[in-house]
Scaffold this motif. Structure first.
Motif, short mmCIF file in Angstrom:
data_model
loop_
_atom_site.label_atom_id
_atom_site.label_comp_id
_atom_site.label_asym_id
_atom_site.label_seq_id
_atom_site.Cartn_x
_atom_site.Cartn_y
_atom_site.Cartn_z
N THR A 1 -2.54 -1.31 12.33
CA THR A 1 -1.89 -0.69 11.18
C THR A 1 -2.43 -1.30 9.90
OG1 THR A 1 0.13 -0.35 12.47
CG2 THR A 1 0.31 -0.21 10.07
N LEU A 2 -2.89 -0.46 8.98
CA LEU A 2 -3.35 -0.95 7.69
C LEU A 2 -2.16 -1.38 6.85
CD1 LEU A 2 -5.75 0.85 8.74
CD2 LEU A 2 -6.24 1.33 6.34
N ASP A 3 -2.31 -2.50 6.14
CA ASP A 3 -1.22 -2.89 5.27
C ASP A 3 -1.26 -2.06 3.99
OD1 ASP A 3 -3.05 -3.95 3.48
OD2 ASP A 3 -2.68 -6.04 4.03
N SER A 4 -0.35 -2.32 3.08
CA SER A 4 -0.17 -1.45 1.92
C SER A 4 -1.30 -1.52 0.92
CB SER A 4 1.14 -1.80 1.22
OG SER A 4 1.13 -3.16 0.80
N THR A 5 -2.17 -2.55 1.01
CA THR A 5 -3.23 -2.69 0.02
C THR A 5 -4.60 -2.33 0.54
OG1 THR A 5 -3.47 -5.03 0.59
CG2 THR A 5 -1.96 -4.50 -1.21
N GLU B 1 -11.73 6.39 10.62
CA GLU B 1 -10.72 7.44 10.51
C GLU B 1 -10.73 8.10 9.13
OE1 GLU B 1 -9.78 5.02 13.94
OE2 GLU B 1 -10.18 4.46 11.87
N GLY B 2 -10.87 7.29 8.09
CA GLY B 2 -10.97 7.83 6.75
C GLY B 2 -9.66 8.25 6.11
N ARG B 3 -8.57 8.25 6.90
CA ARG B 3 -7.27 8.66 6.36
C ARG B 3 -6.18 8.14 7.29
NH1 ARG B 3 -7.79 15.02 6.59
NH2 ARG B 3 -9.88 14.43 5.89
N GLY B 4 -4.96 8.07 6.76
CA GLY B 4 -3.83 7.64 7.57
C GLY B 4 -3.70 6.12 7.66
N PRO B 5 -2.60 5.62 8.23
CA PRO B 5 -2.35 4.18 8.28
C PRO B 5 -2.83 3.51 9.56
CG PRO B 5 -0.38 5.35 8.90
CD PRO B 5 -1.41 6.41 8.60
N ILE B 6 -3.38 4.27 10.53
CA ILE B 6 -3.72 3.72 11.83
C ILE B 6 -5.23 3.56 11.99
CG2 ILE B 6 -3.50 4.00 14.33
CD1 ILE B 6 -0.85 3.60 12.87
#
Length: 311
Positions: free
Chosen positions: A110-114, A93-98
């Motif tokens: 879902t990617l975590d904050s780090t 995806e290269g961007r966003g949290p998913i």
């Protein structure tokens, strides 16, 4: 900095297996089932992590829920996923949290904050054409008689219609006074991208074209095979996109050998029909690809150039 390809499997038939870089399987006789339930965590040993995380880059995680056959294990190393794969996370995806699941399970992550996105695949250099006045010139004296296959790999644009009337990614013909050859180009009056074969004398009843489906997004990678096949009766022109057969049309025999003019990438002749695409690889093959050839060669190109296509 080294990539590894690893397969981990547990079953009540083959027990525990680990295969790294298509090597000899490392096995254990334990057939205990994997627990059913809980979170699926990629990149850590706990959820949330407790200093047990993986340091590196991960791409293309594929999960299934049945026994892998030997051929499926071999295919996975070639980049061919099992047709019944439940979860497929390509991490492109290269961007966003998913991180989207392209398998049948639909289990988006879902990617975590780090966690951050990285360029895991090789970023291929391309011939970037802006559709205004750019072109590349190939060799003269290219023989396009008999059965031939034109290969085009690159980033196709979906903005042709808003630029001008015609655009030509690849053009192989003789002198400008003899419009006999083969090419891929966009024609607004035909409403799309065409694999085109002209026998002699410019647009006429001899022109035989096959429509190519438009790209779904700007900068989508495409592998296009334009085939002129004189080994079948009657001869035909065929198109394959990303390894899959699209369409065909009955054709006439093409006996013309290019002895003048040149091969143009990004335009027709010298100053006509400029193209905005970004080709990576172009080739002319002596002979006609069939369905099997197209699928195998497309998979090979997908692997060599790390395009991330599903073939």
């Amino acid at each position: 900095g080294q990539w590894y390809h690893a397969i981990f499997s547990v079953s009540d038939v083959n027990a525990v297996r680990m295969i790294v870089d298509n090597g000899t399987p490392i096995t254990n006789s334990d057939t205990t089932a994997v627990p059913n339930g809980g979170d699926f965590v990629i990149g850590d040993c706990a959820d949330p992590g407790f200093d047990t995380g993986f340091k590196g880059v991960i791409a293309d995680v594929v999960v299934g829920t049945d026994d892998l056959t030997t051929s499926e294990e071999a295919d996975l190393y070639k980049g061919q996923r099992p047709t019944d794969a439940v979860n497929i996370w390509m991490f492109d995806e290269g961007r966003g949290p998913i991180a989207y699941d392209r398998g049948s399970g639909g289990n988006n992550g879902t990617l975590d904050s780090t966690a951050t996105w990285a360029w895991g695949r090789v970023r291929q250099p391309v011939l970037s054409l802006d559709g205004i006045n750019d072109r590349a010139t190939g060799s003269t004296n290219v023989d396009i008689s008999g059965s031939t296959t034109l290969v085009w790999v690159g980033k196709m644009k979906s903005t042709y219609n808003g630029l001008s009337t015609y655009h030509c990614p690849i053009f192989l013909r003789g002198a400008t006074t003899v419009a006999s050859g083969i090419d891929i180009y966009y024609r607004v009056d035909y409403g799309g991208l065409l694999w085109y074969r002209t026998n002699q004398g410019g647009p006429s009843a001899h022109d035989k074209y096959v429509e190519i489906p438009p790209p779904s997004a700007i900068d989508d990678y495409y592998i296009i095979f334009g085939v002129h096949d004189e080994d079948v009766s009657p001869p035909e022109n065929r198109v394959y996109v990303n390894g899959y057969f699209v369409d065909s049309v009955e054709a006439e025999r093409l006996t013309y050998t290019v002895t003048e003019g040149d091969v143009s990438v990004g335009s027709i002749y010298t100053t006509l029909y400029y193209d905005p695409s970004k080709p990576i690889f172009i080739a002319l093959v002596d002979g006609a690809f069939d369905n099997k050839h197209a699928r195998i060669y497309a998979r090979w190109l997908n692997d060599i150039f790390n395009l991330g296509l599903t073939i």
